[in-house]
Scaffold this motif. Structure first.
Motif, PDB file in Angstrom:
ATOM      1  N   ILE A   1     -40.354  11.881  11.160  1.00 42.50           N
ATOM      2  CA  ILE A   1     -38.975  11.446  10.912  1.00 42.50           C
ATOM      3  C   ILE A   1     -37.998  12.553  11.301  1.00 42.50           C
ATOM      4  CG2 ILE A   1     -37.335  10.834   9.088  1.00 42.50           C
ATOM      5  CD1 ILE A   1     -39.690   9.366   7.705  1.00 42.50           C
ATOM      6  N   ALA A   2     -38.334  13.797  10.974  1.00 39.94           N
ATOM      7  CA  ALA A   2     -37.471  14.921  11.346  1.00 39.94           C
ATOM      8  C   ALA A   2     -37.362  15.041  12.864  1.00 39.94           C
ATOM      9  CB  ALA A   2     -38.001  16.217  10.751  1.00 39.94           C
TER      10      ALA A   2
ATOM     11  N   ASN B   1     -33.425  18.044  24.028  1.00 42.03           N
ATOM     12  CA  ASN B   1     -33.644  17.146  22.895  1.00 42.03           C
ATOM     13  C   ASN B   1     -35.085  17.241  22.407  1.00 42.03           C
ATOM     14  OD1 ASN B   1     -31.290  16.288  24.304  1.00 42.03           O
ATOM     15  ND2 ASN B   1     -31.358  14.396  23.156  1.00 42.03           N
ATOM     16  N   PHE B   2     -36.027  17.229  23.326  1.00 37.76           N
ATOM     17  CA  PHE B   2     -37.432  17.293  22.958  1.00 37.76           C
ATOM     18  C   PHE B   2     -37.754  18.615  22.265  1.00 37.76           C
ATOM     19  CE2 PHE B   2     -41.672  15.822  23.110  1.00 37.76           C
ATOM     20  CZ  PHE B   2     -42.485  16.928  23.327  1.00 37.76           C
ATOM     21  N   GLY B   3     -37.229  19.722  22.778  1.00 35.75           N
ATOM     22  CA  GLY B   3     -37.469  21.024  22.151  1.00 35.75           C
ATOM     23  C   GLY B   3     -36.884  21.107  20.752  1.00 35.75           C
ATOM     24  N   LEU B   4     -35.681  20.586  20.573  1.00 38.78           N
ATOM     25  CA  LEU B   4     -35.065  20.593  19.249  1.00 38.78           C
ATOM     26  C   LEU B   4     -35.857  19.719  18.283  1.00 38.78           C
ATOM     27  CD1 LEU B   4     -32.619  21.755  17.767  1.00 38.78           C
ATOM     28  CD2 LEU B   4     -31.392  19.669  18.335  1.00 38.78           C
ATOM     29  N   GLY B   5     -36.333  18.576  18.763  1.00 36.37           N
ATOM     30  CA  GLY B   5     -37.156  17.697  17.940  1.00 36.37           C
ATOM     31  C   GLY B   5     -38.477  18.337  17.561  1.00 36.37           C
ATOM     32  N   MET B   6     -39.119  19.010  18.509  1.00 39.17           N
ATOM     33  CA  MET B   6     -40.392  19.683  18.215  1.00 39.17           C
ATOM     34  C   MET B   6     -40.207  20.831  17.232  1.00 39.17           C
ATOM     35  SD  MET B   6     -42.951  18.174  19.424  1.00 39.17           S
ATOM     36  CE  MET B   6     -44.171  19.409  19.072  1.00 39.17           C
ATOM     37  N   LEU B   7     -39.112  21.553  17.346  1.00 36.92           N
ATOM     38  CA  LEU B   7     -38.824  22.629  16.393  1.00 36.92           C
ATOM     39  C   LEU B   7     -38.670  22.061  14.988  1.00 36.92           C
ATOM     40  CD1 LEU B   7     -38.166  25.658  16.010  1.00 36.92           C
ATOM     41  CD2 LEU B   7     -35.767  25.034  16.305  1.00 36.92           C
ATOM     42  N   ALA B   8     -37.933  20.969  14.860  1.00 37.98           N
ATOM     43  CA  ALA B   8     -37.759  20.320  13.560  1.00 37.98           C
ATOM     44  C   ALA B   8     -39.095  19.792  13.042  1.00 37.98           C
ATOM     45  CB  ALA B   8     -36.744  19.193  13.666  1.00 37.98           C
ATOM     46  N   PHE B   9     -39.916  19.239  13.938  1.00 38.49           N
ATOM     47  CA  PHE B   9     -41.226  18.723  13.554  1.00 38.49           C
ATOM     48  C   PHE B   9     -42.102  19.833  12.980  1.00 38.49           C
ATOM     49  CE2 PHE B   9     -44.720  15.759  13.829  1.00 38.49           C
ATOM     50  CZ  PHE B   9     -45.835  16.554  14.062  1.00 38.49           C
ATOM     51  N   LEU B  10     -42.181  20.958  13.682  1.00 39.87           N
ATOM     52  CA  LEU B  10     -43.046  22.053  13.237  1.00 39.87           C
ATOM     53  C   LEU B  10     -42.559  22.685  11.933  1.00 39.87           C
ATOM     54  CD1 LEU B  10     -43.798  23.725  16.673  1.00 39.87           C
ATOM     55  CD2 LEU B  10     -45.320  22.294  15.287  1.00 39.87           C
ATOM     56  N   VAL B  11     -41.254  22.884  11.803  1.00 42.99           N
ATOM     57  CA  VAL B  11     -40.713  23.475  10.580  1.00 42.99           C
ATOM     58  C   VAL B  11     -40.941  22.534   9.399  1.00 42.99           C
ATOM     59  CG1 VAL B  11     -38.568  24.157   9.427  1.00 42.99           C
ATOM     60  CG2 VAL B  11     -39.033  24.936  11.746  1.00 42.99           C
ATOM     61  N   THR B  12     -40.689  21.258   9.588  1.00 33.41           N
ATOM     62  CA  THR B  12     -40.878  20.287   8.507  1.00 33.41           C
ATOM     63  C   THR B  12     -42.355  20.157   8.143  1.00 33.41           C
ATOM     64  OG1 THR B  12     -38.966  19.062   9.314  1.00 33.41           O
ATOM     65  CG2 THR B  12     -40.410  17.925   7.779  1.00 33.41           C
ATOM     66  N   LEU B  13     -43.223  20.110   9.128  1.00 38.80           N
ATOM     67  CA  LEU B  13     -44.651  20.015   8.862  1.00 38.80           C
ATOM     68  C   LEU B  13     -45.145  21.252   8.120  1.00 38.80           C
ATOM     69  CD1 LEU B  13     -47.218  18.302   9.310  1.00 38.80           C
ATOM     70  CD2 LEU B  13     -47.607  19.646  11.387  1.00 38.80           C
TER      71      LEU B  13
END
Length: 127
Positions: free
Chosen positions: A38-39, A8-20
């Protein structure tokens, strides 16, 4: 559930970096950081039902394994081709259980004396 919280944390961090990375090009950094946060939260929370569904599908596709305590083997079918329920398996284990007495226990003696072991260690450490 399948996996751990790190998925979950890895998927969230991937979404965070792509969105940022995509939002910083056309927005102020504070707005980009807010959208990335939010992502992260959305993808982190969305991973829980996805992991639960994957675990459900994997468990449904594999038959339950029953361990034969006398032979030490695992097979999906036990005794006459019938899969045993957990309660039946526990009843069978209770019937065949016999505690080990102290008289039957054997003492394990070391195969080498400490002086020989010390000499071998000294020789190996010198090389």
């Amino acid at each position: 559930m399948l996996g751990t919280i790190w998925i979950n944390f890895g998927l969230g961090m991937l979404a965070f970096l792509v969105t940022l990375g995509t939002a910083v090009a056309s927005n102020v950094w504070l707005v980009s950081l807010e959208r990335a946060g939010i992502a992260f939260v959305l993808f982190f929370l969305a991973a829980f039902p996805i992991r639960w569904l994957l675990a459900t599908f994997i468990q449904a596709s594999t038959p339950p394994m029953v361990t034969d305590s006398l032979e030490g083997t695992s097979s999906p079918l036990a005794e006459g081709g019938v899969v045993l329920e957990i309660g039946q398996q526990l009843e069978q284990e209770d019937e065949t259980f016999a505690p080990t007495s102290i008289d039957k226990m054997e003492r394990i003696h070391p195969t080498e004396d400490p002086a020989t072991v010390a000499e071998v260690v000294r020789r190996l450490s010198d090389e």
